[in-house]
Design a protein around this motif. Structure first.
Motif, PDB file in Angstrom:
ATOM      1  N   ASP A  16       0.809  -1.220   0.000  1.00 39.41           N
ATOM      2  CA  ASP A  16       0.000   0.000   0.000  1.00 39.41           C
ATOM      3  C   ASP A  16       0.843   1.271   0.000  1.00 39.41           C
ATOM      4  O   ASP A  16       0.338   2.359  -0.243  1.00 39.41           O
ATOM      5  CB  ASP A  16      -0.905  -0.021   1.239  1.00 39.41           C
ATOM      6  CG  ASP A  16      -1.995   1.015   1.191  1.00 39.41           C
ATOM      7  OD1 ASP A  16      -2.606   1.189   0.133  1.00 39.41           O
ATOM      8  OD2 ASP A  16      -2.224   1.663   2.227  1.00 39.41           O
ATOM      9  N   TYR A  67      -0.028   6.399 -12.095  1.00 37.50           N
ATOM     10  CA  TYR A  67       0.672   6.246 -10.824  1.00 37.50           C
ATOM     11  C   TYR A  67       1.475   7.496 -10.508  1.00 37.50           C
ATOM     12  O   TYR A  67       1.673   8.350 -11.368  1.00 37.50           O
ATOM     13  CB  TYR A  67       1.580   5.010 -10.872  1.00 37.50           C
ATOM     14  CG  TYR A  67       0.792   3.782 -11.266  1.00 37.50           C
ATOM     15  CD1 TYR A  67      -0.059   3.163 -10.355  1.00 37.50           C
ATOM     16  CD2 TYR A  67       0.851   3.277 -12.557  1.00 37.50           C
ATOM     17  CE1 TYR A  67      -0.815   2.062 -10.714  1.00 37.50           C
ATOM     18  CE2 TYR A  67       0.098   2.168 -12.929  1.00 37.50           C
ATOM     19  CZ  TYR A  67      -0.742   1.571 -12.001  1.00 37.50           C
ATOM     20  OH  TYR A  67      -1.489   0.489 -12.364  1.00 37.50           O
ATOM     21  N   GLN A  89      -1.895   2.781  -4.620  1.00 38.72           N
ATOM     22  CA  GLN A  89      -1.754   1.888  -5.772  1.00 38.72           C
ATOM     23  C   GLN A  89      -0.403   2.043  -6.452  1.00 38.72           C
ATOM     24  O   GLN A  89       0.085   1.103  -7.087  1.00 38.72           O
ATOM     25  CB  GLN A  89      -2.876   2.139  -6.778  1.00 38.72           C
ATOM     26  CG  GLN A  89      -4.232   1.716  -6.286  1.00 38.72           C
ATOM     27  CD  GLN A  89      -5.323   2.015  -7.301  1.00 38.72           C
ATOM     28  OE1 GLN A  89      -5.168   2.845  -8.186  1.00 38.72           O
ATOM     29  NE2 GLN A  89      -6.444   1.325  -7.163  1.00 38.72           N
TER      30      GLN A  89
END
Length: 192
Positions: A16, A67, A89
């Motif tokens: 995480d 990302y 993510q």
């Protein structure tokens, strides 16, 4: 001898958050990191934590990139280095790329791993919803009996149990995701 075939994926554990720590990060190395990760689908940001609300500035972004990589400064008054963070993510994707050997680790020669978070989501059956608060109270009591700090936080937005020891670089948190009674999230934060 039998080898354990367990993986994070087989146990439904998710990375995480991942963070590397540089005492000194030269600008040319930073730019190489930005370019390398941009090609892998990461937008990059400078984050300054000097003030209560961190200030975030874009370095290089593309709306197609899903990302992010953050270059975080002013983390504390006694350390002047830079942390390179992969939140949420982005941490999971970084971990996946690492397993696939797509990370150029030479860019991180002078860095140390600073933080690594794992989590596990456990569905709550509708018949168990009322038992969640009791589970938190019993867990808090059991943990306190072992001499470890534990604290329940109950607000409109969150029901959580934070578990931490002052002598440890680890902490854990269990919470009812968005306080909807559908999932319990078990989170483990490991710091260097």
């Amino acid at each position: 001898m039998n080898q354990n075939k367990s993986t994070f994926e087989s146990e439904n554990l998710v990375v995480d958050y991942f963070e590397l720590k540089f005492d000194v990060l030269p600008e040319h190395i930073k730019q190489k990191i930005v370019q390398s990760f941009f090609k892998l689908g990461f937008n990059s940001f400078d984050v300054d934590r000097k003030y209560r609300d961190p200030v975030q500035d874009s370095i290089q972004t593309n709306p197609k990139n899903q990302y992010q990589i953050q270059f975080v400064v002013n983390i504390s008054s006694y350390w002047n280095g830079v942390c390179v963070s992969f939140p949420g993510q982005s941490g999971a994707f970084f971990y996946q790329l690492s397993k696939e050997k797509k990370i150029d680790w030479n860019l991180f020669d002078s860095a140390n791993i600073n933080r690594f978070d794992l989590n596990y989501l456990r569905p709550i059956h509708p018949s168990q919803e009322r038992q969640v608060a009791d589970f938190f109270k019993q867990s808090e009591q059991t943990i306190h009996s072992k001499g470890i700090n534990a604290h329940i936080n109950s607000t409109k937005k969150e029901l959580s149990l934070k578990i931490a020891s002052k002598r440890s670089n680890r902490c854990a948190k269990i919470y009812d995701v968005r306080r909807k009674g559908q999932f319990l999230k078990f989170e483990m934060e490991i710091r260097r």
